[in-house]
Design a protein around this motif. Structure first.
Motif, PDB file in Angstrom:
ATOM      1  N   VAL A 184       3.454 -26.771 -61.064  1.00  0.00           N
ATOM      2  CA  VAL A 184       2.751 -25.604 -60.331  1.00  0.00           C
ATOM      3  C   VAL A 184       3.771 -24.587 -60.155  1.00  0.00           C
ATOM      4  N   GLY A 185       3.021 -23.498 -60.177  1.00  0.00           N
ATOM      5  CA  GLY A 185       3.715 -21.899 -60.224  1.00  0.00           C
ATOM      6  C   GLY A 185       3.954 -21.137 -61.169  1.00  0.00           C
ATOM      7  N   ALA A 186       3.233 -21.776 -62.527  1.00  0.00           N
ATOM      8  CA  ALA A 186       3.662 -21.151 -63.759  1.00  0.00           C
ATOM      9  C   ALA A 186       2.284 -20.628 -64.279  1.00  0.00           C
ATOM     10  N   VAL A 187       1.049 -20.646 -63.822  1.00  0.00           N
ATOM     11  CA  VAL A 187      -0.129 -20.401 -64.438  1.00  0.00           C
ATOM     12  C   VAL A 187      -0.120 -19.017 -64.750  1.00  0.00           C
ATOM     13  N   GLY A 188       0.054 -18.067 -63.691  1.00  0.00           N
ATOM     14  CA  GLY A 188      -0.001 -16.726 -63.903  1.00  0.00           C
ATOM     15  C   GLY A 188       0.712 -15.994 -65.012  1.00  0.00           C
ATOM     16  N   ARG A 189       1.757 -16.822 -65.331  1.00  0.00           N
ATOM     17  CA  ARG A 189       2.797 -16.343 -66.541  1.00  0.00           C
ATOM     18  C   ARG A 189       2.325 -16.570 -67.923  1.00  0.00           C
ATOM     19  N   LEU A 190       1.096 -17.044 -68.079  1.00  0.00           N
ATOM     20  CA  LEU A 190       0.370 -17.469 -69.349  1.00  0.00           C
ATOM     21  C   LEU A 190      -0.564 -16.514 -69.566  1.00  0.00           C
ATOM     22  N   ASP A 191      -1.192 -15.856 -68.779  1.00  0.00           N
ATOM     23  CA  ASP A 191      -2.184 -14.776 -69.045  1.00  0.00           C
ATOM     24  C   ASP A 191      -3.229 -15.512 -69.990  1.00  0.00           C
ATOM     25  N   GLY A 192      -3.898 -16.722 -69.353  1.00  0.00           N
ATOM     26  CA  GLY A 192      -4.963 -17.476 -69.883  1.00  0.00           C
ATOM     27  C   GLY A 192      -4.678 -17.696 -71.324  1.00  0.00           C
ATOM     28  N   LEU A 193      -3.590 -18.145 -71.683  1.00  0.00           N
ATOM     29  CA  LEU A 193      -3.299 -18.514 -72.883  1.00  0.00           C
ATOM     30  C   LEU A 193      -2.361 -19.940 -73.030  1.00  0.00           C
ATOM     31  N   GLY A 194      -2.393 -20.623 -74.095  1.00  0.00           N
ATOM     32  CA  GLY A 194      -1.343 -21.722 -74.276  1.00  0.00           C
ATOM     33  C   GLY A 194      -0.111 -21.155 -75.109  1.00  0.00           C
TER      34      GLY A 194
ATOM     35  N   GLU B 244      10.419 -21.351 -65.222  1.00  0.00           N
ATOM     36  CA  GLU B 244      11.686 -21.094 -64.133  1.00  0.00           C
ATOM     37  C   GLU B 244      11.120 -20.902 -62.852  1.00  0.00           C
ATOM     38  N   GLY B 245      11.629 -21.590 -61.781  1.00  0.00           N
ATOM     39  CA  GLY B 245      11.079 -21.550 -60.343  1.00  0.00           C
ATOM     40  C   GLY B 245       9.852 -22.293 -60.205  1.00  0.00           C
TER      41      GLY B 245
END
Length: 398
Positions: free
Chosen positions: A190-200, A256-257
């Motif tokens: 939890v906490g990393a979704v926004g870093r992926l910009d809708g991609l794998g 991270e985080g």
């Protein structure tokens, strides 16, 4: 508990088994599915599914049921190694196709529920010891229970019980795998979704690689793969995961985080080979029929596409009154052989991150030419044109 005989017995309730059973039941066949575990269950998986998976789910009639679960529609996969990156999107015509991120827990449950709705008799917590032979053919399965061994009879047995298939092992079909021998580890954050910009994303490091993908519910799955021999027998999976993640700095930065939810699960060795996938009274489908490595993410697509081929072969054999599903092996070779060659080529590149980085850089510079490879890796175009030497040279030349 006494179980009924059936026209077709499917061993294994994962995507391959559930889909094969559903296809046959939709055609009016009497199908019994036996699963050793209880659903829904947790299973290590990359949980990133190509556009071709959505196509097979639609043909099965299960796509809407899967999409009713928590999920993410993804624009593609960003592949990175040695400072180079390639955007694996899925162009088709004037638009782009989407990949699917969904927890395997939800996917398996949806597919097994769909099989039930198609008329499949599903029995969970049933351990299959092996096949029952009669007159040189498989005539059913042997069950091991508290009261002893029980034999269930059928006209066909489908081994869809994964890399450790009891069906394949009881028939002496399993072959040794010397390369690649890799361990796969899987965790949710939890906490990393926004870093992926809708991609794998797929990050390749020295001796390990790690795939990341949003799977719905504000979760990101992290699937880390390394050599089997690198994990000491007494080291906890979570500690090994964290240690090896340091060899894949791009994935480590994304996480991270972020907070890990639940345990780290693992499976290995990942590769599995069999001498043949069909014979009198039986056939193998999914991982039980062979598996190489999860980098190109074709496992679930092969399971679902293979289920279509298996159901068609069994249906033809039943109509003809034959004990042998003729044409199944050739159909698998026709559908999967070119993709396997492409996968082997990528496996060779994984052995040298510098060479892989060079290849990714050339692909990105010639992105407009890469449509064949994108379609092949997305499982919605044939892989044959993508492995022609002239095409590969045009992409990878300096």
């Amino acid at each position: 508990m006494s179980l009924p005989d059936a026209e077709v017995i499917v061993v294994g309730g994962g995507p391959a088994g559930a889909a094969t059973a559903a296809h046959l039941a939709r055609g009016g066949r009497d199908v019994l599915l036996l699963e050793k575990g209880a659903f829904p269950r947790q299973k290590p998986c990359g949980e990133y599914y190509s556009p071709g998976v959505a196509d097979t789910l639609a043909r099965l009639g299960a796509l809407d049921r899967v999409l009713s679960e928590e999920h993410e529609l993804l624009g593609g996969m960003r592949v990175s190694a040695g400072g180079s990156a390639f955007m694996l999107s899925y162009p088709e015509g004037q638009g782009l196709r989407r990949a699917l991120g969904v927890k395997r827990y939800h996917l398996d449950r949806a597919l097994l529920d769909h099989a039930r709705s198609c008329g499949v008799c599903v029995e969970e917590r049933v351990g299959v010891a092996g096949t029952a032979l009669e007159g040189g053919r498989v005539a059913g399965v042997r069950l091991r229970g508290a009261s002893g061994e029980e034999v269930l009879r059928s006209r066909f047995v489908v081994g869809a019980d994964g890399r450790h298939s009891k069906v394949a092992r009881s028939l002496g079909l399993v072959l040794p795998v010397r390369w690649p021998r890799r361990l796969g580890l899987h965790a949710h954050y939890v906490g990393a979704v926004g870093r992926l910009d809708g991609l794998g994303e797929m990050h390749v490091g020295e001796g390990a690689y790690c795939g990341l993908a949003p799977v719905g519910g504000n979760l990101v799955v992290a699937g880390l793969v390394s050599s089997m021999g690198e994990k000491p027998s007494g080291e906890p999976a979570a500690r090994f995961f964290d240690r090896k993640l340091g060899y894949v700095p791009g994935a480590a930065r994304r996480l991270e985080g972020a907070r890990r939810i639940g345990p780290v699960r693992g499976v290995g060795p990942l590769a599995h080979r069999v001498s043949r996938s069909v014979g009198p009274g039986y056939l193998l489908v999914g991982d039980a029929a062979g598996y190489l490595d999860p980098f190109t993410g074709e496992g679930v697509h092969r399971a679902l596409r293979g289920a279509e081929l298996a159901a068609e072969a069994i249906e033809n054999a039943l109509r003809a009154g034959s004990a042998l599903p003729t044409g199944y092996q050739k159909a698998r070779e026709h559908v999967f052989a070119d993709k396997e060659r492409l996968t082997l080529l990528i496996q060779c590149l994984l052995g040298s991150p510098r060479v892989l980085a060079y290849a990714l850089g050339r692909l990105e510079k010639r992105n407009h030419q890469a449509g064949r490879i994108k379609g092949a890796l997305g499982d919605y175009r044939p892989a044959g044109p993508a492995i022609r030497p002239s095409y590969l040279l045009s992409l990878l030349r300096p």
